[in-house]
Design an enzyme around this catalytic site. Structure first.
Site: not given
Ligand code: SPQ
Length: 428
Positions: A23-24, A95, A170, A316, A343
Site C-alpha cells: 500500500k505504501s 492517512g 508520513q 501496522d 490510526k
Molecule cells: O494510510 P494510513 O491510513 O495511515 O494507513 C496505515 C495502515 O494501517 O495501513 C496506518 F493506519 O499505515 C501507515 C503507517 O502506519 C502507512 C504509512 C505510509 O505509507 O507512509 C506509514 C505509517 O504511518 P505513520 O503515521 O507512522 O507515518
C-alpha cells in the site's frame, strides 16, 4: 448497509498465495509519477480503496492516470503540471494520501480543499500542517489545521530543519516532498527510523538525498523523472497469513513476492523471536526494494517483549501480533506504541476490547498492551469499527476460536486487501 462475515475454526491451512501490492509503495508510485516528467508505469499496484483515493485526488489535480487492476500509467507533467482542482480532494480513509499530498500541495501556487471520512476527521494533521506552515504554506482547518476538512494555499516555500517528535514516514515524506521545491536544504530527523519507501523511490526517480540512521536531507529545486515501478507484495497484508500459518494446527503457507524492506520486517523478527518456523527464500531486489518468498508452518510459540526501535518497523502489524500472542506460552508485552491511538481507530482500545470479548487475557496500557497466553479463544460478535486491520485480525482469530466469530463492518478490509477472504478460502 454494513456487512457481516462469519469465520469458523479450521483444521489446517495449506497453500501458496500472492498477497496484493504494498500500500505504501502503491501510493508513492502514483504521487511521484504525477509530479515527475513523463510516463510512469506501475505493475503490482494495490487496487485497494486507499490507493484508489490517491488516484482520484491526482486526477482532480489535472493528471491523466489509467488504472486497470494492478497496472497503472501516470502521465506526469512535472511539478508545474498540477492544476487547481475544481472539486474537493476526498482522501477517503487514507492517512497516507492526506499527509503526503499536503506535502506536495504545499509548494503549488493554488488553493486546495482536503476532506476524508469520519476516521480521517479524527486523525491528527498538525504533525504535518505545523511544519508545512513553517515552510510558508497557508493551511487552515478545524483546531488550527489539526483536523480535516483542511484548506491549503501553497506557494513559494523555504527549507526547514525539522525534528519530528514521532517516528512517522508520513511526516517525513510530507516535509521532504515540500523540501524538493523549497529554497535551501530541508532536513527531517526522527527518534527512530520509520519506513523509508519515499527515500528509496525518490532515488529511483532521480532525486539526490543525503541520509544517516535517523535523518534525511534534500536540496530544493529538484525534479523527478518518470520510471517503471514494480510493487512488491505488502508485508503488512502477508502478516495476517504468517500469523494464521503459525497458530492454526497442521498448516504450511507460502507467501510469494513479499516486500522485505528492513524498515518493515519487524513482524519477521517477532515471529522468529517467538519461535515460529519461518523460511525466507528467493530473495531479490527490484527498484531499490527487497522482496522474497516467505514460508510459515505451525509453531510452538513463546511470549516476548516488543518495544523501542522495533515499534515503527511493525506498527501496522500490532493488531495481528496481539492474536499471535494469545496463542503463545507466557506473557507478551507491547510498549512504546502510543502511535496506535491515532490510526484508523485507537488500535489499543479496539484490539483489547474485541479480544476481551473472545476470552483473551489482554489488558491495555498507556503505550501498548499486555497479553498472557495461551488462552483458548471463544466465539462471539466483534466489529472492525471501520478499521481494515482490525477486521482482518478478527478473521484470523476466528480460525482458532472454539465457536464461530461474527465480524461486523467487514467492508473496511477493502481499504488494503480487497481479496482477503478469497485468499483465505484458497488456503482452507
Ligand atoms: O494510510 P494510513 O491510513 O495511515 O494507513 C496505515 C495502515 O494501517 O495501513 C496506518 F493506519 O499505515 C501507515 C503507517 O502506519 C502507512 C504509512 C505510509 O505509507 O507512509 C506509514 C505509517 O504511518 P505513520 O503515521 O507512522 O507515518
Amino acid at each position: 448497509m454494513l456487512s457481516t462475515k462469519i469465520v469458523k475454526r479450521v483444521d489446517r491451512l495449506k497453500g501458496e498465495i500472492k498477497v496484493p501490492g504494498d500500500k505504501s509503495i502503491s501510493h508513492r508510485a502514483v504521487m511521484f509519477g504525477a509530479i515527475a516528467n513523463g510516463k510512469t508505469t506501475v505493475e503490482g499496484f494495490l487496487p485497494g480503496e486507499d490507493c484508489l483515493s490517491t488516484i482520484s485526488c491526482f486526477r482532480k489535480l489535472g493528471i491523466e492516470i489509467e488504472q486497470e487492476e494492478d497496472r497503472v500509467t501516470v502521465y506526469g507533467k512535472g511539478w508545474d503540471g498540477l492544476r487547481e482542482a475544481s472539486e474537493i480532494l476526498d482522501v477517503g480513509n487514507s492517512g497516507t494520501t492526506t499527509r503526503l499530498m499536503l506535502g506536495i500541495l504545499a509548494t503549488r501556487p493554488f488553493h486546495s480543499v482536503v476532506i476524508g471520512d469520519a476516521s480521517i476527521a479524527k486523525r491528527p494533521m498538525a504533525r504535518v500542517t505545523v511544519p508545512l506552515k513553517q515552510m510558508g504554506a497557508k493551511i487552515d482547518g478545524r483546531s488550527e489545521g489539526n483536523y480535516t476538512p483542511l484548506s491549503l494555499r501553497g506557494g513559494q516555500t523555504k527549507a526547514i530543519s525539522f525534528h519530528s517528535p514521532v517516528a512517522s514516514a508520513q511526516v517525513k515524506s510530507a516535509i521532504l516532498l515540500a523540501g524538493l521545491q523549497s529554497e535551501g536544504v530541508t532536513t527531517v530527523t526522527e527518534p527512530h527510523k520509520s519506513r523509508d519507501h519515499t527515500e528509496r523511490m525518490l532515488k529511483a526517480f532521480g532525486v539526490q538525498l543525503q541520509e544517516d540512521e535517523t535523518s534525511v536531507s534534500v536540496s530544493g529545486g529538484q525534479s523527478l523523472q518518470a520510471q517503471h515501478v514494480v510493487v512488491p507484495g505488502d508485508i503488512s497484508s502477508a502478516a495476517f497469513f504468517l500469523v494464521a500459518g503459525a497458530i492454526v494446527p497442521n498448516s504450511e503457507i507460502t507467501l510469494l513476492n513479499v516486500g522485505i524492506n528492513p524498515t518493515r520486517t519487524g513482524i519477521i523478527e517477532v515471529l522468529r523471536k517467538m519461535g515460529a518456523k519461518l523460511q525466507i527464500t528467493n530473495e531479490r531486489v527490484i527498484n531499490e526494494e527487497k522482496m522474497a518468498d516467505l514460508t510459515i508452518s505451525t509453531s510452538e510459540l513463546g511470549g516476548i517483549e516488543i518495544s523501542g526501535e522495533l515499534i515503527p518497523r511493525l506498527i501496522d502489524e500490532i493488531p495481528i501480533i496481539a492474536i499471535l500472542a494469545t496463542q503463545a506460552n507466557g506473557t507478551t508485552l507491547i510498549k512504546d506504541a502510543e502511535e496506535l491511538k491515532v490510526k484508523e481507530t485507537n488500535r489499543i482500545d479496539t484490539v483489547v476490547s474485541q479480544l476481551q470479548k473472545l476470552g483473551a487475557n489482554i489488558e491495555a496500557t498507556e503505550d501498548g498492551m499486555i497479553i498472557h497466553g495461551p488462552t483458548p479463544l471463544t466465539g462471539g460478535q466483534v466489529a472492525s469499527f471501520g478499521d481494515h486491520r482490525i477486521g482482518m485480525a478478527m478473521a484470523i482469530a476466528g480460525l482458532v476460536s472454539s465457536e464461530e466469530i461474527e465480524i461486523q463492518e467487514i467492508e473496511a478490509i477493502d481499504v488494503s486487501y480487497p481479496n482477503f477472504f478469497q485468499h483465505l478460502a484458497e488456503l482452507i
